[in-house]
Design a protein around this motif. Structure first.
Motif, mmCIF file in Angstrom:
data_model
loop_
_atom_site.group_PDB
_atom_site.id
_atom_site.type_symbol
_atom_site.label_atom_id
_atom_site.label_comp_id
_atom_site.label_asym_id
_atom_site.label_seq_id
_atom_site.Cartn_x
_atom_site.Cartn_y
_atom_site.Cartn_z
ATOM 1 N N CYS A 113 23.373 21.410 21.173
ATOM 2 C CA CYS A 113 24.452 20.809 21.673
ATOM 3 C C CYS A 113 25.148 20.189 20.772
ATOM 4 N N GLU A 120 33.801 30.059 34.844
ATOM 5 C CA GLU A 120 33.490 28.639 35.149
ATOM 6 C C GLU A 120 33.730 28.709 36.951
ATOM 7 N N PRO A 136 27.658 22.925 29.896
ATOM 8 C CA PRO A 136 26.890 21.723 29.228
ATOM 9 C C PRO A 136 27.348 20.960 31.489
ATOM 10 N N GLU A 137 28.673 20.491 31.026
ATOM 11 C CA GLU A 137 28.897 19.355 32.624
ATOM 12 C C GLU A 137 28.373 20.607 33.714
ATOM 13 N N LEU A 138 29.171 21.494 34.086
ATOM 14 C CA LEU A 138 28.858 22.097 35.471
ATOM 15 C C LEU A 138 27.203 23.250 35.227
ATOM 16 N N ARG A 166 24.815 20.928 34.287
ATOM 17 C CA ARG A 166 24.241 19.806 34.841
ATOM 18 C C ARG A 166 24.590 19.554 36.140
ATOM 19 N N LEU A 167 25.934 19.668 37.352
ATOM 20 C CA LEU A 167 26.008 19.565 38.214
ATOM 21 C C LEU A 167 25.482 20.379 38.995
#
Length: 176
Positions: free
Chosen positions: A27, A47, A147-149, A151-152
């Motif tokens: 991370c 992205e 990381p954000e995408l 998780r989505l």
């Protein structure tokens, strides 16, 4: 008398500590070493492209839901909540600042319409297969997403897998 050697509690504690260390190491920040910003810009472009493809594919899936519900009105009530969820996924996956209907409320994307099978069972089974393909595609995209995408995409992939399961049950009901 005290036992010597490895105990189950000690092994589990060590395993947990190693797993936590691996997670924390993975991370770390995504800063490039040269500080040029080019890798970050390429990642942002990748992205955005991934999000745009996901929205396009979701729009095509919405169109398929519409075609099946139109061809087989008896399935419309069962398909409606799943179709609504696919529309919400489109909103969530849309690139920031994207314009146009991402919720599926507007016109569906112009693509060659897929013929709908004559029987409701077969039509719903095809929707289930499309949802499975969508779940697989999003799961594969996790490898390259930030990381954000990621998780989505994981959430949407799980929802697509659940949709496939529910559609399989709906197909069995339609056959009965």
């Amino acid at each position: 008398m005290r036992r010597t050697g490895t105990t189950r509690r000690g092994a589990l504690t060590t395993t947990g500590a190693l797993a936590l260390g691996a997670v924390l190491t993975g991370c770390g920040g995504g800063d490039d070493a040269a500080g040029s910003g080019k890798p970050a810009h390429a990642a942002a472009r990748a992205e955005r492209a991934l999000r745009e493809k996901a929205v396009r594919d979701g729009g095509l899936l919405l169109a398929r839901y519409d075609l099946v519900a139109e061809a087989h009105p008896a399935t419309a009530a069962g398909l409606a909540p799943l179709r609504a969820a696919v529309g919400e996924h489109g909103k969530a996956l849309a690139p920031p600042g994207a314009k146009g209907p991402a919720d599926g409320a507007g016109k569906s994307p112009s693509a060659a319409p897929v013929p709908v099978p004559a029987g409701p069972e077969a039509a719903v089974r095809e929707l289930a297969a499309a949802e499975r393909r969508r779940a697989d595609a999003y799961t594969e995209a996790l490898l390259t997403a930030g990381p954000e995408l990621a998780r989505l995409l994981a959430s949407v992939a799980a929802a697509a897998a659940a949709h496939a399961f529910l559609l399989t049950g709906l197909a069995e009901e339609a056959a009965a």
